[in-house]
Scaffold this motif. Structure first.
Motif, PDB file in Angstrom:
ATOM      1  N   ALA B 479       0.834  -1.205   0.000  1.00  0.00           N
ATOM      2  CA  ALA B 479       0.000   0.000   0.000  1.00  0.00           C
ATOM      3  C   ALA B 479       0.871   1.258   0.000  1.00  0.00           C
ATOM      4  CB  ALA B 479      -0.908  -0.002   1.228  1.00  0.00           C
ATOM      5  N   PRO B 480       0.435   2.306  -0.701  1.00  0.00           N
ATOM      6  CA  PRO B 480       1.255   3.526  -0.771  1.00  0.00           C
ATOM      7  C   PRO B 480       1.382   4.201   0.602  1.00  0.00           C
ATOM      8  CG  PRO B 480      -0.896   3.897  -1.788  1.00  0.00           C
ATOM      9  CD  PRO B 480      -0.797   2.433  -1.500  1.00  0.00           C
ATOM     10  N   TYR B 481       0.332   4.128   1.408  1.00  0.00           N
ATOM     11  CA  TYR B 481       0.366   4.610   2.792  1.00  0.00           C
ATOM     12  C   TYR B 481      -0.358   3.587   3.655  1.00  0.00           C
ATOM     13  CZ  TYR B 481       1.817   9.109   0.940  1.00  0.00           C
ATOM     14  OH  TYR B 481       2.509  10.105   0.317  1.00  0.00           O
ATOM     15  N   GLN B 482      -0.035   3.567   4.941  1.00  0.00           N
ATOM     16  CA  GLN B 482      -0.734   2.647   5.844  1.00  0.00           C
ATOM     17  C   GLN B 482      -2.113   3.183   6.205  1.00  0.00           C
ATOM     18  OE1 GLN B 482       3.144   2.829   8.242  1.00  0.00           O
ATOM     19  NE2 GLN B 482       2.006   1.176   9.240  1.00  0.00           N
ATOM     20  N   ILE B 483      -2.190   4.503   6.323  1.00  0.00           N
ATOM     21  CA  ILE B 483      -3.386   5.155   6.855  1.00  0.00           C
ATOM     22  C   ILE B 483      -3.889   6.224   5.905  1.00  0.00           C
ATOM     23  CG2 ILE B 483      -4.157   6.791   8.646  1.00  0.00           C
ATOM     24  CD1 ILE B 483      -3.840   4.055   9.702  1.00  0.00           C
ATOM     25  N   HIS B 484      -5.197   6.239   5.719  1.00  0.00           N
ATOM     26  CA  HIS B 484      -5.823   7.372   5.030  1.00  0.00           C
ATOM     27  C   HIS B 484      -6.645   8.106   6.088  1.00  0.00           C
ATOM     28  CE1 HIS B 484      -7.398   8.706   0.851  1.00  0.00           C
ATOM     29  NE2 HIS B 484      -7.346   9.701   1.679  1.00  0.00           N
ATOM     30  N   LEU B 485      -6.166   9.251   6.466  1.00  0.00           N
ATOM     31  CA  LEU B 485      -6.805  10.031   7.534  1.00  0.00           C
ATOM     32  C   LEU B 485      -7.752  11.050   6.896  1.00  0.00           C
ATOM     33  CD1 LEU B 485      -6.851  10.994  10.572  1.00  0.00           C
ATOM     34  CD2 LEU B 485      -4.911  12.467   9.969  1.00  0.00           C
ATOM     35  N   LEU B 486      -9.036  10.984   7.268  1.00  0.00           N
ATOM     36  CA  LEU B 486     -10.003  11.932   6.710  1.00  0.00           C
ATOM     37  C   LEU B 486     -10.471  12.883   7.804  1.00  0.00           C
ATOM     38  CD1 LEU B 486     -12.442   9.718   4.587  1.00  0.00           C
ATOM     39  CD2 LEU B 486     -10.076  10.312   4.147  1.00  0.00           C
ATOM     40  N   ASP B 487     -10.391  14.133   7.504  1.00  0.00           N
ATOM     41  CA  ASP B 487     -10.977  15.130   8.397  1.00  0.00           C
ATOM     42  C   ASP B 487     -12.275  15.585   7.745  1.00  0.00           C
ATOM     43  OD1 ASP B 487     -11.671  17.316   9.902  1.00  0.00           O
ATOM     44  OD2 ASP B 487     -10.268  18.632   8.833  1.00  0.00           O
ATOM     45  N   LEU B 488     -13.382  15.381   8.431  1.00  0.00           N
ATOM     46  CA  LEU B 488     -14.669  15.698   7.803  1.00  0.00           C
ATOM     47  C   LEU B 488     -15.103  17.148   7.985  1.00  0.00           C
ATOM     48  CD1 LEU B 488     -16.863  12.528   8.175  1.00  0.00           C
ATOM     49  CD2 LEU B 488     -15.076  13.098   6.534  1.00  0.00           C
ATOM     50  N   SER B 489     -14.271  17.955   8.651  1.00  0.00           N
ATOM     51  CA  SER B 489     -14.659  19.364   8.741  1.00  0.00           C
ATOM     52  C   SER B 489     -14.475  19.984   7.382  1.00  0.00           C
ATOM     53  CB  SER B 489     -13.778  20.078   9.764  1.00  0.00           C
ATOM     54  OG  SER B 489     -12.473  20.224   9.258  1.00  0.00           O
ATOM     55  N   SER B 490     -15.553  20.438   6.823  1.00  0.00           N
ATOM     56  CA  SER B 490     -15.434  21.065   5.505  1.00  0.00           C
ATOM     57  C   SER B 490     -16.041  22.443   5.581  1.00  0.00           C
ATOM     58  CB  SER B 490     -16.154  20.230   4.461  1.00  0.00           C
ATOM     59  OG  SER B 490     -17.538  20.508   4.521  1.00  0.00           O
ATOM     60  N   LYS B 491     -15.766  23.219   4.597  1.00  0.00           N
ATOM     61  CA  LYS B 491     -16.330  24.574   4.643  1.00  0.00           C
ATOM     62  C   LYS B 491     -17.831  24.530   4.409  1.00  0.00           C
ATOM     63  CE  LYS B 491     -15.297  25.896  -0.142  1.00  0.00           C
ATOM     64  NZ  LYS B 491     -14.476  26.744  -1.007  1.00  0.00           N
ATOM     65  N   PHE B 492     -18.316  23.368   3.924  1.00  0.00           N
ATOM     66  CA  PHE B 492     -19.757  23.242   3.717  1.00  0.00           C
ATOM     67  C   PHE B 492     -20.470  22.949   5.037  1.00  0.00           C
ATOM     68  CE2 PHE B 492     -17.705  21.620  -0.184  1.00  0.00           C
ATOM     69  CZ  PHE B 492     -18.013  22.702  -0.994  1.00  0.00           C
ATOM     70  N   LYS B 493     -19.729  22.368   5.966  1.00  0.00           N
ATOM     71  CA  LYS B 493     -20.352  21.963   7.226  1.00  0.00           C
ATOM     72  C   LYS B 493     -19.293  22.191   8.296  1.00  0.00           C
ATOM     73  CE  LYS B 493     -22.406  17.923   9.428  1.00  0.00           C
ATOM     74  NZ  LYS B 493     -22.366  16.469   9.493  1.00  0.00           N
ATOM     75  N   VAL B 494     -19.361  23.310   8.933  1.00  0.00           N
ATOM     76  CA  VAL B 494     -18.301  23.685   9.856  1.00  0.00           C
ATOM     77  C   VAL B 494     -18.266  22.740  11.060  1.00  0.00           C
ATOM     78  CG1 VAL B 494     -17.354  25.530  11.259  1.00  0.00           C
ATOM     79  CG2 VAL B 494     -18.524  26.067   9.117  1.00  0.00           C
ATOM     80  N   GLN B 495     -17.099  22.269  11.365  1.00  0.00           N
ATOM     81  CA  GLN B 495     -16.933  21.365  12.506  1.00  0.00           C
ATOM     82  C   GLN B 495     -15.674  21.746  13.255  1.00  0.00           C
ATOM     83  OE1 GLN B 495     -17.031  17.484  10.540  1.00  0.00           O
ATOM     84  NE2 GLN B 495     -18.884  17.073  11.695  1.00  0.00           N
ATOM     85  N   SER B 496     -15.580  21.326  14.465  1.00  0.00           N
ATOM     86  CA  SER B 496     -14.394  21.657  15.257  1.00  0.00           C
ATOM     87  C   SER B 496     -13.333  20.571  15.130  1.00  0.00           C
ATOM     88  CB  SER B 496     -14.787  21.829  16.721  1.00  0.00           C
ATOM     89  OG  SER B 496     -15.278  20.600  17.200  1.00  0.00           O
ATOM     90  N   SER B 497     -13.559  19.628  14.246  1.00  0.00           N
ATOM     91  CA  SER B 497     -12.661  18.471  14.168  1.00  0.00           C
ATOM     92  C   SER B 497     -11.305  18.798  13.541  1.00  0.00           C
ATOM     93  CB  SER B 497     -13.320  17.355  13.359  1.00  0.00           C
ATOM     94  OG  SER B 497     -13.507  17.769  12.024  1.00  0.00           O
ATOM     95  N   LYS B 498     -11.214  19.928  12.875  1.00  0.00           N
ATOM     96  CA  LYS B 498      -9.980  20.254  12.158  1.00  0.00           C
ATOM     97  C   LYS B 498      -8.735  20.164  13.053  1.00  0.00           C
ATOM     98  CE  LYS B 498      -7.934  21.621   8.454  1.00  0.00           C
ATOM     99  NZ  LYS B 498      -8.125  20.909   7.169  1.00  0.00           N
ATOM    100  N   LEU B 499      -8.850  20.774  14.232  1.00  0.00           N
ATOM    101  CA  LEU B 499      -7.699  20.779  15.144  1.00  0.00           C
ATOM    102  C   LEU B 499      -7.365  19.379  15.609  1.00  0.00           C
ATOM    103  CD1 LEU B 499      -8.348  23.975  17.264  1.00  0.00           C
ATOM    104  CD2 LEU B 499      -6.444  23.527  15.696  1.00  0.00           C
ATOM    105  N   VAL B 500      -8.403  18.589  15.872  1.00  0.00           N
ATOM    106  CA  VAL B 500      -8.189  17.204  16.287  1.00  0.00           C
ATOM    107  C   VAL B 500      -7.454  16.451  15.192  1.00  0.00           C
ATOM    108  CG1 VAL B 500      -9.291  15.079  17.050  1.00  0.00           C
ATOM    109  CG2 VAL B 500     -10.307  17.306  17.648  1.00  0.00           C
ATOM    110  N   ALA B 501      -7.916  16.643  13.965  1.00  0.00           N
ATOM    111  CA  ALA B 501      -7.313  15.933  12.832  1.00  0.00           C
ATOM    112  C   ALA B 501      -5.834  16.275  12.718  1.00  0.00           C
ATOM    113  CB  ALA B 501      -8.049  16.275  11.554  1.00  0.00           C
ATOM    114  N   GLU B 502      -5.522  17.564  12.846  1.00  0.00           N
ATOM    115  CA  GLU B 502      -4.120  17.986  12.741  1.00  0.00           C
ATOM    116  C   GLU B 502      -3.288  17.339  13.838  1.00  0.00           C
ATOM    117  OE1 GLU B 502      -2.500  19.977  10.519  1.00  0.00           O
ATOM    118  OE2 GLU B 502      -4.279  20.312   9.278  1.00  0.00           O
TER     119      GLU B 502
END
Lengths: 577, 577
Positions: B479-502
């Motif tokens: 596999a090219p990477y072991q993990i595909h990390l998705l952050d679902l905070s998008s500008k269409f649906k504001v979420q506080s998850s961005k910081l967590v994802a980072e």
């Protein structure tokens, strides 16, 4: 990794090839790193590929740290792409071409600007994707007229080539600086101290570029720099301050005179009893379109043909033939003059007069009259002749004033191990759809740069810098193995060390240390020592009955070794985490 | 390694190229692994090169375990070397050639037997150096007439090619078995179950070889095997038991008869009211030297042209033209007979009669008379005609008896991902000085083998075996990477998850885990999920406000995910030491 020397493919030999003149060529051959296939085309033997892979790893690590992304392009480039940018002609003979069975034509990639633009334009790139820098390690081909000894100038080699895509010049400048710093670091990690030398862009295009040069007398790159290192430029592009000479002098009337003299500059000096700098030097060229180019330059300066090519945008410059000077220009070799020459030339002959800006630093110059044994005195630009093109076409020399007008230029030589190029819109303007969608929704051309490092050249340069009369002295970072383990038990001198050596070998492998183990039984201790020095692995371990249960630990670049226990050896060698 | 998807070069697209028919081609294109440069020549994009490098690493590790030694040969091979073995002709159109500016000719390497022999003979090799196996990863060129979709059959690709040098056949057999086992293991580590299929050596030479084939309906390799897997052979070489038919029958007198029938085999069956197997099948070819080759084979069997080529040592076989059959052989299409044909042919015409050994399994055969509308009955070999050459030139078919005379052959298709060849002295006898000094001090020819794996082909085959209708499902090992990390905070649906994802991204990197981080803010959760499925990284982590302080952990090949803490995630992912 581990290797028993008895089974290594590519053992040492006593003699280098007769035509090998460079140290790196001789040592890499003798120590079993390389063999030549055809002129300028080399096999990397098992020891050689290990060093090249270490170099590749350093480059990859540092490139990846900058967020550059590795990929891979085909080696055969559709010739249409090179035609799109006209580079199929510009590169001339260095470009090799091949046709496939369906008559499709391909270039054997020398660099891959067109290929990378081509793959990028297959995507819809938005400003949000920018900047990115994509690179590859791949085989490159250069149909060099002369291939120098060893890996220093070859016709086929592995190159790391990177291509950056930015939205504009401001952003690009950051990328360029990052690559500059990264290159400095990459070479440092290989043990190479580099100087970034402003240089000519050759057939790459763009406005400015820098060679990364390792100072060395055997280098092909001649460059000029100030003592403080603030100005460093390849001779092809080096600028200097052209001091004003007798510019305060009053204009004197032009007059012709008999001048029975030879064709050389010093003949004029003797005849006119005036300084060399006051003489007009006329150099007549013919370009690839049979146009004559007459260069006028101050007598104490020489023409820099690379600068001239760029100024005139020509690819080829040949000195005009004496018979053409007479029959086509109705002038006389050694007595050419810009004064009135345009009125004399044969119909249909094209002549461009290029004037180096040094002509603005002198007054009342002397030189030929376009007739044998006649000279002018008091020739002045604008009054007596004019140039079609004026510019800087002079060769900088050591001792000249730097562009800052204060420092003095000194001359250096070095080996070019890498280079970085600003390309700007050179490719993106020539190639269709080399655009991204900007914030305002409009298509904009990419602002590009490219960045190359020849792996084999780097390898050979390291050897040029790190060797003694016994052989190579690899820096740890690129050594093929960390340890050269010698067992001195030979069939000539029976010793009980064999078992100890096997045990040490096993322990080192378990500790994850790369070992080349000289397990040969049919060669003497002297041969093993000499081979170890020649191969140049940083640390030599000797197992010998003489040393009791200790191991002799000796660094390649030190004279004396010391006796250590196996535990101490392992501790010393275990890489710091 | 780490990558923010927003900056990745080579993002997903919805549509595959219209001409893409194979799953691997479509998915690798859409997911951003490859782009085509010219037909059969591919860019590996950043995701693609990562998979190829994983494959390369597996191959290198397993090759090195066998003590094989990596090195590197030039890509351009001096044509003289190919002339030394006559392969410049044998390979025909698949070999590309190029001339340099000095008119030196080179082959663009398709395989490198000559090159490796050439580098080996530059050394004085003794029996003590043997055996050794040297290999490289390098670009190979094949001027294929048709390039299949995607990476499965291309014109340029990276291949691992190894060349072994042994003292004799006994030693070689060990090397061959080691490589057999190693290949099985290499492909297993990539997730590919292979079958070693006895196969044709093509233009490589030697006496026997095996293809490593992954069973697949889209494969180009058709092979036959017994249920117990003891006999597995490519259709080109597959042998079978030719059962005796009416061999006990008494010889009957030859007689000619009127035979108003069509040209097909079944027309003969109907007219003569006898079994197909009793009919003589006559197939007439012309080789590259305009020689006619008449193949006689039992009516129920077909000619295997590959076997015929080997038996006759010819490179090209074309079916003879009808007009030539009449004018040059004075025979008649559909009514050709070995009986008396040699007496009829035009002067200067060369004809070789080849008889498949199946003719020894029947008696009193029937067939043509070399005249229109006339047939013979009771034709018998030796009595009525004789062959210039007898041998096995029959095509094995499913249902036929295996060579053991008991099992039944079944038909399979598959993708050839690697092959191993016995070369014996094929190269060392053709090339000068391809010798070592044996124990007795005498020069002896090397006994060789060679071993190839196409990296891109392996990559595409993995995709053929591991995908679903949403995309690729990479085995962890490649596999090219072991993990595909998705952050679902998008500008269409504001979420506080961005910081967590980072934060998670940072932690995973610190733990040394390869992460592709989909940090895009302008695409929906649905697009991110679809892209993750398409790209096929083994584990997907989702950061979303909905999940609280937990992270959704989902394996690509499972339907359901589970919520885990960051610590649990890292623990699961940390590679076992």
């Amino acid at each position: 990794m581990f290797m028993r020397y008895s089974k290594l493919f590519g053992k040492t030999v006593k003699e280098a090839p007769k035509d090998a003149t460079l140290t790196s060529h001789k040592l890499l051959f003798r120590a079993g790193y390389i063999r030549e296939s055809a002129a300028g085309r080399y096999f990397l033997l098992p020891l050689g590929i290990r060093v090249q892979q270490k170099i590749q790893k350093i480059i990859k690590e540092e490139m990846d740290k900058t967020r550059a992304q590795e990929m891979l392009s085909p080696v055969l480039h559709p010739l249409e792409l090179w035609q799109e940018t006209n580079r199929d002609k510009a590169t001339g003979y260095e470009l090799m071409k091949v046709k496939d069975r369906r008559e499709a034509e391909f270039a054997l990639g020398g660099t891959a600007e067109e290929m990378f633009v081509d793959v990028v334009r297959k995507f819809q790139i938005s400003y949000k994707d920018l900047p990115f820098n994509i690179y590859q390690f791949s085989t490159k081909f250069r149909d060099e007229l002369r291939a120098r000894g060893g890996l220093l100038r070859v016709r086929e080699f592995v190159m790391k080539d990177a291509y950056s895509f930015d939205a504009d010049e401001d952003n690009f400048k950051k990328t360029y600086q990052t690559m500059w710093d990264t290159y400095t670091l990459i070479f440092e990690r290989m043990g190479l101290k580099t100087v970034a030398v402003e240089s000519d862009n050759g057939y790459i295009g763009g406005d400015y570029c820098h060679e990364f040069v390792v100072e060395s007398d055997i280098g092909e790159s001649r460059f000029l720099m100030t003592a403080d290192g603030k100005y460093v430029a390849h001779e092809d592009v080096a600028k200097f301050t052209k001091e004003q000479e007798n510019i305060g002098e009053e204009f004197k009337p032009l007059f012709g005179m008999k001048a029975v003299r030879g064709n050389k500059m010093e003949d004029g000096v003797i005849l006119h009893k005036k300084p060399l700098w006051q003489q007009i030097k006329d150099v007549l060229y013919e370009d690839e379109n049979d146009r004559f180019i007459l260069v006028i330059i101050r007598g104490d300066l020489d023409v820099n043909e690379m600068k001239l090519k760029h100024l005139m945008n020509v690819h080829e410059l040949n000195h005009a033939k004496e018979e053409d000077i007479r029959s086509k220009l109705h002038s006389e070799p050694g007595f050419i003059s810009p004064v009135g020459i345009k009125d004399k030339i044969e119909e249909g002959v094209e002549l461009t007069i290029v004037c180096d800006d040094s002509m603005r630093t002198i007054r009342n110059a002397y030189g030929g009259v376009n007739e044998k044994y006649r000279d002018y005195e008091n020739v002045n630009i604008d009054r007596d002749y004019s140039a079609d093109i004026e510019g800087d076409v002079a060769m900088a020399e050591p001792g000249f004033l730097a562009p800052d007008g204060k420092s003095v230029l000194v001359e250096k030589r070095g080996i070019e191990v890498g280079n970085i190029f600003q390309l700007g819109e050179y490719y993106s303007s020539k190639m269709k759809n080399a655009t991204f969608i900007d914030k305002d929704g409009k298509e904009k051309k990419f602002y590009m740069g490219c960045y190359g490092i020849g792996l084999g050249r780097s390898l050979a340069t390291i050897v040029e810098m790190y060797h003694d009369d016994k052989g190579i002295i690899w820096p740890k970072s690129v050594a093929p193995y960390q340890i050269h383990l010698l067992d001195l038990s030979s069939k000539f001198k029976v010793q009980s060390s064999k078992l100890v050596a096997e045990e040490v070998y096993k322990k080192l492998l378990e500790a994850g240390i790369d070992v080349l183990y000289d397990d040969r039984e049919d060669v003497s201790a002297g041969v093993k020592f000499a081979d170890a020095d020649l191969i140049g692995i940083p640390v030599r371990l000797v197992i010998s009955d003489r040393n009791g249960d200790k191991i002799e630990y000796k660094e390649r670049n030190k004279k004396e070794g010391k006796l250590l226990s196996l535990e101490e050896v392992v501790k010393r060698l275990t890489p710091e985490v």
